[in-house]
Write an enzyme that holds these catalytic residues in place. Structure first.
Site, PDB file in Angstrom:
ATOM      1  N   LYS A  52      42.985  39.840  48.499  1.00  0.00           N
ATOM      2  CA  LYS A  52      42.567  39.327  49.816  1.00  0.00           C
ATOM      3  C   LYS A  52      43.162  37.946  50.058  1.00  0.00           C
ATOM      4  O   LYS A  52      43.523  37.225  49.107  1.00  0.00           O
ATOM      5  CB  LYS A  52      41.043  39.256  49.930  1.00  0.00           C
ATOM      6  CG  LYS A  52      40.320  38.300  48.970  1.00  0.00           C
ATOM      7  CD  LYS A  52      40.233  36.861  49.430  1.00  0.00           C
ATOM      8  CE  LYS A  52      39.553  35.952  48.415  1.00  0.00           C
ATOM      9  NZ  LYS A  52      39.822  34.534  48.558  1.00  0.00           N
ATOM     10  N   PRO A  96      48.523  37.719  41.471  1.00  0.00           N
ATOM     11  CA  PRO A  96      48.525  36.492  40.660  1.00  0.00           C
ATOM     12  C   PRO A  96      47.105  36.133  40.199  1.00  0.00           C
ATOM     13  O   PRO A  96      46.134  36.391  40.906  1.00  0.00           O
ATOM     14  CB  PRO A  96      49.068  35.433  41.614  1.00  0.00           C
ATOM     15  CG  PRO A  96      49.838  36.187  42.650  1.00  0.00           C
ATOM     16  CD  PRO A  96      49.164  37.524  42.783  1.00  0.00           C
ATOM     17  N   ALA A 129      44.003  33.608  38.968  1.00  0.00           N
ATOM     18  CA  ALA A 129      43.431  32.293  39.345  1.00  0.00           C
ATOM     19  C   ALA A 129      44.191  31.706  40.530  1.00  0.00           C
ATOM     20  O   ALA A 129      44.647  30.566  40.511  1.00  0.00           O
ATOM     21  CB  ALA A 129      43.439  31.332  38.152  1.00  0.00           C
ATOM     22  N   GLY A 179      41.621  38.371  42.568  1.00  0.00           N
ATOM     23  CA  GLY A 179      42.220  39.353  41.654  1.00  0.00           C
ATOM     24  C   GLY A 179      41.210  40.033  40.733  1.00  0.00           C
ATOM     25  O   GLY A 179      41.209  41.262  40.602  1.00  0.00           O
ATOM     26  N   GLY A 180      40.343  39.258  40.113  1.00  0.00           N
ATOM     27  CA  GLY A 180      39.351  39.854  39.211  1.00  0.00           C
ATOM     28  C   GLY A 180      38.295  40.628  39.984  1.00  0.00           C
ATOM     29  O   GLY A 180      37.898  41.732  39.588  1.00  0.00           O
ATOM     30  N   SER A 181      37.861  40.075  41.111  1.00  0.00           N
ATOM     31  CA  SER A 181      36.806  40.716  41.911  1.00  0.00           C
ATOM     32  C   SER A 181      37.257  42.077  42.427  1.00  0.00           C
ATOM     33  O   SER A 181      36.475  43.035  42.466  1.00  0.00           O
ATOM     34  CB  SER A 181      36.444  39.836  43.113  1.00  0.00           C
ATOM     35  OG  SER A 181      36.059  38.562  42.688  1.00  0.00           O
ATOM     36  N   ASP A 226      32.642  37.615  45.632  1.00  0.00           N
ATOM     37  CA  ASP A 226      33.705  38.260  46.421  1.00  0.00           C
ATOM     38  C   ASP A 226      33.746  39.779  46.221  1.00  0.00           C
ATOM     39  O   ASP A 226      34.477  40.474  46.927  1.00  0.00           O
ATOM     40  CB  ASP A 226      35.087  37.713  46.013  1.00  0.00           C
ATOM     41  CG  ASP A 226      35.388  36.363  46.665  1.00  0.00           C
ATOM     42  OD1 ASP A 226      34.666  35.977  47.604  1.00  0.00           O
ATOM     43  OD2 ASP A 226      36.362  35.717  46.231  1.00  0.00           O
TER      44      ASP A 226
HETATM   45  P1  ATP Z   1      38.760  34.206  43.679  1.00  0.00           P
HETATM   46  O1  ATP Z   1      39.702  34.247  44.852  1.00  0.00           O
HETATM   47  O2  ATP Z   1      37.668  35.256  43.750  1.00  0.00           O
HETATM   48  O3  ATP Z   1      38.257  32.822  43.371  1.00  0.00           O
HETATM   49  P2  ATP Z   1      40.940  34.092  41.870  1.00  0.00           P
HETATM   50  O4  ATP Z   1      42.075  34.897  42.439  1.00  0.00           O
HETATM   51  O5  ATP Z   1      41.022  32.614  42.131  1.00  0.00           O
HETATM   52  O6  ATP Z   1      39.590  34.668  42.413  1.00  0.00           O
HETATM   53  P3  ATP Z   1      41.048  35.547  39.430  1.00  0.00           P
HETATM   54  O7  ATP Z   1      42.467  36.017  39.481  1.00  0.00           O
HETATM   55  O8  ATP Z   1      39.982  36.527  39.691  1.00  0.00           O
HETATM   56  O9  ATP Z   1      40.831  34.265  40.351  1.00  0.00           O
HETATM   57  O10 ATP Z   1      40.892  34.893  37.980  1.00  0.00           O
HETATM   58  C1  ATP Z   1      39.955  33.896  37.701  1.00  0.00           C
HETATM   59  C2  ATP Z   1      39.623  33.982  36.220  1.00  0.00           C
HETATM   60  O11 ATP Z   1      38.959  35.221  35.985  1.00  0.00           O
HETATM   61  C3  ATP Z   1      40.860  33.955  35.336  1.00  0.00           C
HETATM   62  O12 ATP Z   1      40.822  32.789  34.594  1.00  0.00           O
HETATM   63  C4  ATP Z   1      40.773  35.189  34.466  1.00  0.00           C
HETATM   64  O13 ATP Z   1      40.866  34.916  33.086  1.00  0.00           O
HETATM   65  C5  ATP Z   1      39.405  35.800  34.755  1.00  0.00           C
HETATM   66  N1  ATP Z   1      39.439  37.277  34.927  1.00  0.00           N
HETATM   67  C6  ATP Z   1      38.503  38.127  34.497  1.00  0.00           C
HETATM   68  N2  ATP Z   1      38.811  39.398  34.796  1.00  0.00           N
HETATM   69  C7  ATP Z   1      39.989  39.372  35.439  1.00  0.00           C
HETATM   70  C8  ATP Z   1      40.821  40.386  35.998  1.00  0.00           C
HETATM   71  N3  ATP Z   1      40.495  41.683  35.925  1.00  0.00           N
HETATM   72  N4  ATP Z   1      41.943  39.982  36.615  1.00  0.00           N
HETATM   73  C9  ATP Z   1      42.255  38.662  36.699  1.00  0.00           C
HETATM   74  N5  ATP Z   1      41.516  37.675  36.182  1.00  0.00           N
HETATM   75  C10 ATP Z   1      40.387  38.007  35.542  1.00  0.00           C
END
Ligand code: ATP
Length: 292
Positions: free
Chosen positions: A11, A95, A97, A102-104, A137
């Site tokens: 997203k 990508p 973090a 990505g994790g959500s 999220d």
């Molecule tokens: P948001 O936009 O919800 O804040 P983000 O894109 O900033 O998310 P993520 O990519 O979800 O952040 O990653 C944040 C942390 O979550 C990372 O440090 C990672 O180690 C951890 N993580 C746990 N599960 C996952 C996963 N399936 N994919 C990516 N990161 C993950």
């Protein structure tokens, strides 16, 4: 039971406002969320052993507790009370973090995929509750498309998608902690908030110009202080013909919107061959809430 393949879409936030901080540390937000056509691939397979296993193409990503795909599988199977073992093969493309959920979205795809595999034991409302317990999220990622997210992100109102456009994604090589950004956000009377109501009006009117002029993210005020490259990328996107550019979520990813496909392709080429090339993507809006 067969295996199932899922796409877990990223997203961006077309607008992100923070209204205040709750006593428990969570923040009340008003965000316009938009699914885009960049996705992780997940294959969910039943296995003979009574185990929950996640594998990933990225060696640095934890695959046990703390990986949201693993946590989602655990939660779902515990709620179902089954001894069936499951393996989730995670092929990451979003990508990490980056402010792109990505994790959500992996967690949401696991919940939806397992619900399919087990022939829909849970309602969408139950999946929403499971999702929220995994992260703020996740409920939006279960829904997808375009939506207003309020509360801590879980009160969702579906919205019409913006008019078609290309979305250039550029992530500078820094990881941003969402927690750090929210903790360092200062809200006071002088805070200039993004125009969320104006964005809602523009989306409902299908006004591309109105959407582009309302792009706004309060969290930029924190993240850009630490990472000046975010403003550099925004300025470069505008110079290359983007109609508007903004940081997504807590950053550091920047996206640019283009109605002119040729300009979008040229800008993509310029970034792809530059210093941020390894995490530059040309994507589109994703209207479907979820596809396999
Ligand atoms: P948001 O936009 O919800 O804040 P983000 O894109 O900033 O998310 P993520 O990519 O979800 O952040 O990653 C944040 C942390 O979550 C990372 O440090 C990672 O180690 C951890 N993580 C746990 N599960 C996952 C996963 N399936 N994919 C990516 N990161 C993950």
């Amino acid at each position: 039971m067969e295996s199932i393949q899922m796409r877990a879409y990223a997203k961006i936030n077309l607008a992100l406002d923070v209204l205040g901080r709750r006593e428990n540390g969570y923040h009340d937000v008003r965000m316009i969320m938009q699914t885009i056509s960049l996705y992780d691939r997940l294959t969910i397979r039943p296995i003979v052993k009574n185990e929950r296993i996640v594998t990933s193409n990225l060696s640095f990503l934890p695959t046990g507790k703390g990986n949201l795909a693993y946590d989602a599988a655990n939660l779902f199977l515990d709620k179902l009370g089954t001894k069936q073992g499951i393996c989730v093969e995670l092929e990451k493309h979003i990508p990490i973090a980056a402010g792109m959920a990505g994790g959500s979205t992996d967690a949401a795809a696991v919940l939806l995929g397992l619900n399919e595999l087990f022939e829909k034991p849970f309602s969408p409302e139950q999946l929403h509750v499971f999702g929220l317990s995994l992260g703020a999220d996740v409920p939006f990622c279960l829904l997808g498309g375009t939506a207003l997210a309020e509360g801590i992100g879980e009160c969702l109102t579906p919205l019409p998608s913006p008019p078609p456009c290309k979305i250039l994604i550029v992530k500078p090589p820094v990881g941003v902690s969402t927690k750090f950004v929210y903790e360092n956000l200062k809200l006071d009377a002088a805070t200039v908030h993004p125009d969320i109501d104006g964005m809602l009006t523009a989306l409902r009117a299908g006004s591309y110009g109105g959407i582009v002029s309302r792009l706004g993210n309060l969290l930029e005020s924190v993240t850009t202080v630490h990472y000046p490259e975010i403003n550099e990328i925004k300025e470069q996107m505008i110079a290359l013909g983007a109609d508007g550019a903004l940081m997504s979520g807590s950053g550091p990813t920047v996206f640019g919107l283009f109605q002119n496909s040729r300009k979008a392709s040229e800008a993509f080429y310029r970034f792809k061959t530059g210093k941020y090339g390894s995490q530059t993507y040309l994507t589109e809006l994703e209207r479907r809430s979820r596809s396999r």
